[in-house]
Design a protein around this motif. Sequence first.
Motif, PDB file in Angstrom:
ATOM      1  N   TYR A  47       0.831  -1.205   0.000  1.00 45.96           N
ATOM      2  CA  TYR A  47       0.000   0.000   0.000  1.00 45.96           C
ATOM      3  C   TYR A  47       0.867   1.258   0.000  1.00 45.96           C
ATOM      4  O   TYR A  47       0.620   2.199  -0.765  1.00 45.96           O
ATOM      5  N   THR A  50       2.394   1.826  -3.398  1.00 45.20           N
ATOM      6  CA  THR A  50       1.465   2.359  -4.396  1.00 45.20           C
ATOM      7  C   THR A  50       1.101   3.818  -4.112  1.00 45.20           C
ATOM      8  O   THR A  50       0.909   4.603  -5.042  1.00 45.20           O
ATOM      9  N   TYR A  86      -1.329  -5.236  -9.118  1.00 45.37           N
ATOM     10  CA  TYR A  86      -2.152  -4.151  -8.594  1.00 45.37           C
ATOM     11  C   TYR A  86      -2.499  -3.155  -9.695  1.00 45.37           C
ATOM     12  O   TYR A  86      -3.631  -2.644  -9.764  1.00 45.37           O
ATOM     13  N   ASN A  90      -6.205  -3.175  -9.520  1.00 45.07           N
ATOM     14  CA  ASN A  90      -6.502  -2.107  -8.561  1.00 45.07           C
ATOM     15  C   ASN A  90      -7.098  -2.635  -7.246  1.00 45.07           C
ATOM     16  O   ASN A  90      -8.015  -2.047  -6.683  1.00 45.07           O
ATOM     17  N   ASN A  91      -6.569  -3.763  -6.781  1.00 49.39           N
ATOM     18  CA  ASN A  91      -7.005  -4.345  -5.517  1.00 49.39           C
ATOM     19  C   ASN A  91      -5.769  -4.902  -4.812  1.00 49.39           C
ATOM     20  O   ASN A  91      -5.167  -5.871  -5.283  1.00 49.39           O
ATOM     21  N   LEU A  92      -5.404  -4.291  -3.689  1.00 50.03           N
ATOM     22  CA  LEU A  92      -4.147  -4.648  -3.018  1.00 50.03           C
ATOM     23  C   LEU A  92      -4.104  -6.109  -2.586  1.00 50.03           C
ATOM     24  O   LEU A  92      -3.139  -6.825  -2.881  1.00 50.03           O
ATOM     25  N   ALA A  95      -4.178  -8.550  -5.511  1.00 52.10           N
ATOM     26  CA  ALA A  95      -2.898  -8.500  -6.216  1.00 52.10           C
ATOM     27  C   ALA A  95      -1.829  -9.281  -5.465  1.00 52.10           C
ATOM     28  O   ALA A  95      -1.033 -10.021  -6.065  1.00 52.10           O
TER      29      ALA A  95
END
Length: 213
Positions: A47, A50, A86, A90-92, A95
């Motif tokens: 997180y 990103t 990711y 677009n999902n931590l 991913a």
Amino acid sequence: MKKFEKYLFYIPIILFTIVLLYRLIDLSKIIYLFPSYDFSAHITHLYFLTKYGFHNIATNWYNVYGGEIVLQVYPPLLFFYSLIFYKLINNLQLAYYISIITIHIIGLIGIIILGKVLKLSFAKRLFLFLFFYVNPISLPWFYINGRIPEMLAWTLSFYLLAIIFYYKDKKLDMKFYILMSIIFSLILLSHPLIAFLFLLFFIGFFLIKNNKE
């Protein structure tokens, strides 16, 4: 007798496959439930990577310095690898889970290559793959404690071993040094301790090669 030995491998292969599938299905809970142990730290690092970028300061992680420097003291390869997935989904947490699944696929390919170099049957290669990932040490270490960077490093080591065994009785050429440097660098970026162990292995390998030549 040889025919019996061939089929003897299929019993543990079936059992190990069931265990591995169970562990991976059970691990899929991290997609919708925030996990504990090292899994939570890894998703947090992903997180930060990103949101703030590599080696930038994560200001919402409090410490005496006013924030956490992203991946300053943590091997970064797993997180950059997970970052690829990711960017696509677009999902931590998903991913991160996909990266774990694909590490197993990379490991299977690596052991198939290593087994080809060592002239192992396909059943023996499959047994070796499954035994590595579901042996009594790996099960709690990887799938409960979440030592995924270490899993990635050991997975990459299969390719390194394949190169070493391939060149064991051959003259070392530029291709050897290029491939060895790339894979060793990736292992170093995954888990420095595993890289150090292989560094000792390299010393022995080069000493043997020099004595032979």
